[in-house]
Design an enzyme around this catalytic site. Structure first.
Site, short mmCIF file in Angstrom:
data_model
loop_
_atom_site.label_atom_id
_atom_site.label_comp_id
_atom_site.label_asym_id
_atom_site.label_seq_id
_atom_site.Cartn_x
_atom_site.Cartn_y
_atom_site.Cartn_z
N LYS A 214 0.75 -1.27 0.53
CA LYS A 214 0.09 0.24 0.55
C LYS A 214 1.22 1.25 -0.18
O LYS A 214 0.92 2.24 -0.84
CB LYS A 214 -0.83 -0.19 1.18
CG LYS A 214 -2.20 1.78 1.17
CD LYS A 214 -2.78 1.14 2.44
CE LYS A 214 -4.02 2.93 2.61
NZ LYS A 214 -4.26 1.64 3.92
N GLU A 220 10.57 -4.34 5.09
CA GLU A 220 10.44 -5.42 4.67
C GLU A 220 10.06 -5.62 3.16
O GLU A 220 10.67 -6.45 2.28
CB GLU A 220 9.86 -6.71 5.06
CG GLU A 220 9.50 -7.02 6.64
CD GLU A 220 8.86 -5.94 7.53
OE1 GLU A 220 8.65 -4.99 7.20
OE2 GLU A 220 8.78 -6.30 8.57
N GLY A 274 -4.82 -1.99 4.74
CA GLY A 274 -4.19 -2.53 4.27
C GLY A 274 -4.55 -4.02 4.43
O GLY A 274 -5.33 -5.11 3.83
N ARG A 275 -5.06 -4.75 5.61
CA ARG A 275 -5.96 -5.55 6.31
C ARG A 275 -6.95 -6.09 5.48
O ARG A 275 -7.69 -7.11 5.27
CB ARG A 275 -5.59 -5.74 7.26
CG ARG A 275 -6.43 -4.57 7.90
CD ARG A 275 -6.80 -5.03 10.10
NE ARG A 275 -7.02 -3.52 10.70
CZ ARG A 275 -6.49 -2.47 10.75
NH1 ARG A 275 -5.03 -2.16 10.45
NH2 ARG A 275 -6.70 -1.87 11.59
N GLU A 361 -5.07 -6.65 14.96
CA GLU A 361 -4.36 -5.54 14.34
C GLU A 361 -5.68 -4.87 14.44
O GLU A 361 -5.69 -3.10 14.88
CB GLU A 361 -3.86 -5.12 13.14
CG GLU A 361 -2.77 -4.27 12.45
CD GLU A 361 -2.14 -4.73 11.19
OE1 GLU A 361 -1.31 -4.58 11.52
OE2 GLU A 361 -2.52 -3.83 9.97
N HIS A 392 -6.58 -33.00 16.97
CA HIS A 392 -5.10 -33.44 17.94
C HIS A 392 -4.13 -32.95 18.37
O HIS A 392 -2.73 -33.01 18.68
CB HIS A 392 -4.80 -33.98 16.56
CG HIS A 392 -5.51 -35.21 16.12
ND1 HIS A 392 -5.94 -36.84 17.46
CD2 HIS A 392 -6.88 -35.80 15.31
CE1 HIS A 392 -6.76 -37.29 16.54
NE2 HIS A 392 -7.25 -36.87 15.56
N LYS A 517 8.96 -0.51 14.39
CA LYS A 517 9.51 -0.22 13.53
C LYS A 517 10.32 0.67 13.26
O LYS A 517 11.59 0.65 12.36
CB LYS A 517 8.15 0.08 12.29
CG LYS A 517 7.95 -0.54 11.28
CD LYS A 517 6.75 -0.16 10.70
CE LYS A 517 5.45 -1.34 10.28
NZ LYS A 517 4.69 -0.22 9.53
O1 F6P Z 1 2.35 -4.39 10.02
C1 F6P Z 1 1.89 -3.14 9.80
C2 F6P Z 1 1.30 -2.99 8.12
O2 F6P Z 1 0.66 -1.51 7.91
C3 F6P Z 1 0.02 -3.48 8.17
O3 F6P Z 1 -0.71 -2.69 8.79
C4 F6P Z 1 -0.70 -3.90 6.59
O4 F6P Z 1 -1.69 -4.73 5.68
C5 F6P Z 1 1.43 -3.64 6.35
O5 F6P Z 1 1.98 -3.20 7.46
C6 F6P Z 1 1.94 -3.77 4.81
O6 F6P Z 1 1.59 -2.32 4.53
P1 F6P Z 1 1.66 -2.15 3.16
O7 F6P Z 1 1.00 -2.46 2.49
O8 F6P Z 1 1.86 -0.24 3.10
O9 F6P Z 1 3.66 -2.24 2.25
#
Ligand code: F6P
Length: 560
Positions: A214, A220, A274-275, A361, A392, A517
Site C-alpha cells: 500500500k 521488508e 491494508g488488512r 490489528e 489432535h 518499526k
Molecule cells: O504491519 C503494519 C502494516 O502497516 C499493516 O497494516 C499492513 O497490512 C502491512 O504493514 C503492509 O503494509 P504495506 O502494504 O504498506 O506494505
C-alpha cells in the site's frame, strides 16, 4: 460521523448486560440446548449460509440486551457512516470503503463527494486485460517465453488475505482447472530463507514478480522486492524489469522511482485499509493471474452479497452484527479473551492467520476513538487450525482447560469428494462427523454421574469429566466456491467492524505497529556502522547491547 464521547461502558445497556452475567452463570448449555424454541430463534439463514449460534452462553433475553447495546453504541448509524464514506478512520482522516471494492459496476459509493465505483472498475478492467495477456502468453518475458509463475511480494494485509483466498481456491475444481500449469507463490518474510524457498525451482525467464505494498515503503517488502529485482536482472539484464515486474500500490510515485513502469502499476486508494485490501488489486491481481479474472469476480460477488446484507438487514437477522455482538458478549461480559477459528476444511487453512490480522490489528486497542483510556479490554486473541488437525493439537485445552469460544465452519459439499467402497461414510462425511460432534461435546460435557454409570474407575472420574457449557457457533456453507470464500471473508471483516463500533474504538488504524518499526531503524543503523566502521554499540540498554554484541561478534554475515 456518529461518534460520541461517552464510553459505551457508561451506558445503561452495558450495565444491564453486566448484571445479566449473573443470570447466565446460573444456566448450562446442556439445559439451554433442550429448549428447541430458543435454538430455533438462534439460527439465521442468508444466501445459502446457515448460522447456528444456539451454543452460545446466551438466552433470548441476552440477545435483546445485546441489541439494546447496539442501539446505545449507535451501531446502525456507524454502519451507515462507513457506507457513506465518512472519515470514520478519524486518526488517519480517512474513509473506510472496502465495500466499494466489490460493489456492482452501477453502484454509487462516495468518498469525499466522488463516486469511487468507476475508479474501482477501471482498475478491475485493467487487471482483467493484463491477466488475460499474461495467461494467454501474448505478454512474454525478456527472452520471449510466456510467464507462467508469479511471486507476489508483500506482507501483512498485502499478503495474508491473498494467501487465504489462494489457498481456498487451489482445490476448487473450476479454479484448479483454470490454474493448470501455473504457480502462485508469496514472499512475505524478510528472512532470506523465505526468498530461497520462494525462488526455488523458478526460472526468472518465466516468472512475473508482483510487488504489493500500500505504502511502497514497508522495509521488508522493499528489500524483498530489491532482492527479486536483482534475481531477475542478474539472469536477464536490467531492461527485463519492464517485462518481469509489476506493482500494486497507492503510492504510484514510489513505484516509478523503484523502476517499475507506471503503466504496469495497479492502483488502490487510501480508503482501503491494508488488512481490508484483499478485494483490491492487492488480491485481485495475483489471484486473476493464477485463476483468471472470472473466478476472482465470483469471489468479489460473494463478498458483495454480504456487504448488501450487512448494510440493509435488521440487526437481529444480520449475520455480521450477531457475530460481532456475541463476540463482545464473550470478551467484555463473560471475560473470555480468546476465540478459536476452526474451519472443517483444509482449503481454509490460511483463514485463521488472515483473520488474526483483520481482528487483532483492528481491535487490539487501548483507547476509545476519542482518545479516552478504556476501562475494559477490546479485541480477542484469535487463533485456529483446520479440523480435524486442531482436535489432535489444542482441543484438550478447549475441552477441559480454558474456556475458548469456538467458531466451527463447515461445508455441505467437499471441493474434492472421495468415497471408498466399503467404508462406512465418505471422507467428507467423516470430516463433518467431527464438525457436528465437537460443538455438542463442548456444550454438554460429561458428568461424573455419567462416568459412574459407565463403570469408570473412581480415580479416573475427575480426569474424564468434562464440565461442558463451553460456547461455540456453527457456520455451514453450501460449498467452498470462490463465491462462498468471498462471503466468508466479508462476514468476518464486518464482524470485526461491529465489535469495534460497539466498543467505541477506531478499528481502522494501527498505530501499535509503529514503535517496533522505529526501534528497528535504530538497530539497522547501528548494525551498518558497526560492520562498516567498527563503531561501538551505543544507545541500547544492557540486555540489547549484550545480545547485539554476541550477534556481531559471532555472526558470519558478509561484511559490507
Ligand atoms: O504491519 C503494519 C502494516 O502497516 C499493516 O497494516 C499492513 O497490512 C502491512 O504493514 C503492509 O503494509 P504495506 O502494504 O504498506 O506494505
Amino acid at each position: 460521523m456518529a461518534s460520541s464521547t461517552a464510553l459505551i461502558s457508561e451506558t445503561e445497556a452495558w450495565k444491564e448486560l453486566k448484571g445479566h452475567v449473573e443470570d447466565i452463570k446460573k444456566t448450562h448449555l446442556r439445559d439451554l440446548m433442550n429448549d428447541a424454541n430458543r435454538c430455533q430463534k438462534m439460527m439465521v439463514e442468508f444466501d445459502g449460509l446457515l448460522l447456528d449460534y444456539s451454543r452460545q452462553c446466551a438466552t433470548v433475553e441476552t440477545m435483546v440486551k445485546l441489541l439494546n447495546l447496539a442501539k446505545a453504541a449507535k451501531l446502525t448509524e456507524k454502519i451507515s457512516s462507513m457506507y457513506n464514506g465518512e472519515h470514520i478512520n478519524s486518526t488517519e482522516n480517512r474513509s473506510v470503503l472496502h465495500v466499494a471494492l466489490r460493489a456492482p459496476k452501477d453502484a454509487v459509493i462516495k468518498a469525499d463527494g466522488e463516486n469511487v465505483v468507476p475508479e474501482v472498475w477501471s482498475v478491475l478492467d485493467k487487471i482483467k486485460e493484463f491477466s488475460e495477456k499474461i495467461r494467454s502468453g501474448s505478454w512474454v518475458g525478456a527472452t520471449g517465453k510466456p510467464l507462467k509463475d508469479v511471486v507476489a511480494v508483500g506482507i501483512g494485509g498485502s499478503f495474508l488475505g491473498p494467501l487465504f483466498v489462494h489457498t481456498a481456491l487451489q482445490t476448487d475444481p473450476q479454479a484448479a482447472e483454470f490454474a493448470k500449469g501455473r504457480q502462485l507463490r508469496f514472499l512475505a518474510n524478510i528472512d532470506p530463507v523465505d526468498v530461497a524457498r520462494n525462488v526455488k525451482g523458478l526460472n526468472p525467464e518465466t516468472t512475473l514478480v508482483v510487488v504489493v505494498s500500500k505504502t511502497f515503503t514497508t522495509a521488508e517488502t522493499m528489500l524483498n522486492a530489491r532482492t527479486l529485482r536483482e534475481w531477475i536482472t542478474t539472469a536477464l539484464g536490467a531492461p527485463a524489469v519492464a517485462k518481469h515486474m509489476v506493482a500494486v500500490s497507492t503510492n504510484l510515485a514510489l513505484v516509478e522511482k523503484f523502476g517499475i513502469d507506471p503503466n504496469n502499476a495497479f492502483a488502490f486508494w487510501d480508503w482501503v485499509g491494508g488488512r481490508y485490501s484483499v478485494c483490491s488489486a492487492v488480491g485481485v491481481l495475483p489471484l486473476s493471474l493464477q485463476y483468471g479474472f472470472d473466478v476472482v469476480e465470483k469471489f468479489l460477488k460473494g463478498a458483495s452479497s454480504i456487504d448488501q446484507h450487512f448494510q440493509s438487514t435488521p440487526l437481529e437477522k444480520n449475520i455480521p452484527v450477531l457475530l460481532g455482538l456475541l463476540s463482545v458478549w464473550n470478551v467484555s461480559f463473560l471475560g473470555y479473551p480468546a476465540r478459536a477459528i476452526l474451519p472443517y476444511s483444509q482449503a481454509l487453512e490460511k483463514f485463521a492467520p488472515h483473520i488474526q490480522q483483520v481482528s487483532m490489528e483492528s481491535n487490539g486497542k487501548g483507547v476509545s476513538i476519542d482518545g479516552l483510556p478504556l476501562p475494559f479490554e477490546t479485541g480477542e486473541i484469535d487463533f485456529g487450525e483446520p479440523g480435524t488437525n486442531g482436535q489432535h493439537s489444542f482441543y484438550q485445552l478447549i475441552h477441559q482447560g480454558r474456556v475458548i469460544p469456538c467458531d466451527f465452519i463447515g461445508t455441505v459439499k467437499s471441493q474434492q469428494p472421495v468415497y471408498l467402497k466399503g467404508e462406512v461414510v465418505s471422507n467428507h462425511d467423516e470430516l463433518m462427523s467431527n464438525f457436528f460432534a465437537q460443538p455438542d461435546a463442548l456444550a454438554y460435557g460429561k458428568t461424573p454421574e455419567q462416568l459412574q454409570k459407565e463403570n469408570v474407575s473412581e480415580n479416573l472420574i475427575p480426569h474424564k469429566t468434562f464440565s461442558g457449557n463451553r460456547p461455540s457457533l456453527s457456520l455451514l456453507l453450501p460449498e467452498l466456491s470462490a463465491y462462498n470464500v468471498g462471503q466468508l471473508l466479508a462476514i468476518y471483516e464486518h464482524r470485526v467492524a461491529v465489535q469495534g463500533f460497539v466498543w467505541g474504538i477506531n478499528s481502522f488504524d494501527q498505530w501499535g505497529v509503529e514503535l517496533g518499526k522505529v526501534l528497528a531503524t535504530q538497530v539497522r543503523k547501528q548494525l551498518h556502522s558497526s560492520r562498516t566502521q567498527g563503531t561501538a554499540l551505543e544507545g541500547f540498554n544492557f540486555s540489547t547491547t549484550t545480545l547485539m554484541k554476541r550477534y556481531l561478534e559471532t555472526s558470519s554475515e558478509p561484511q559490507m
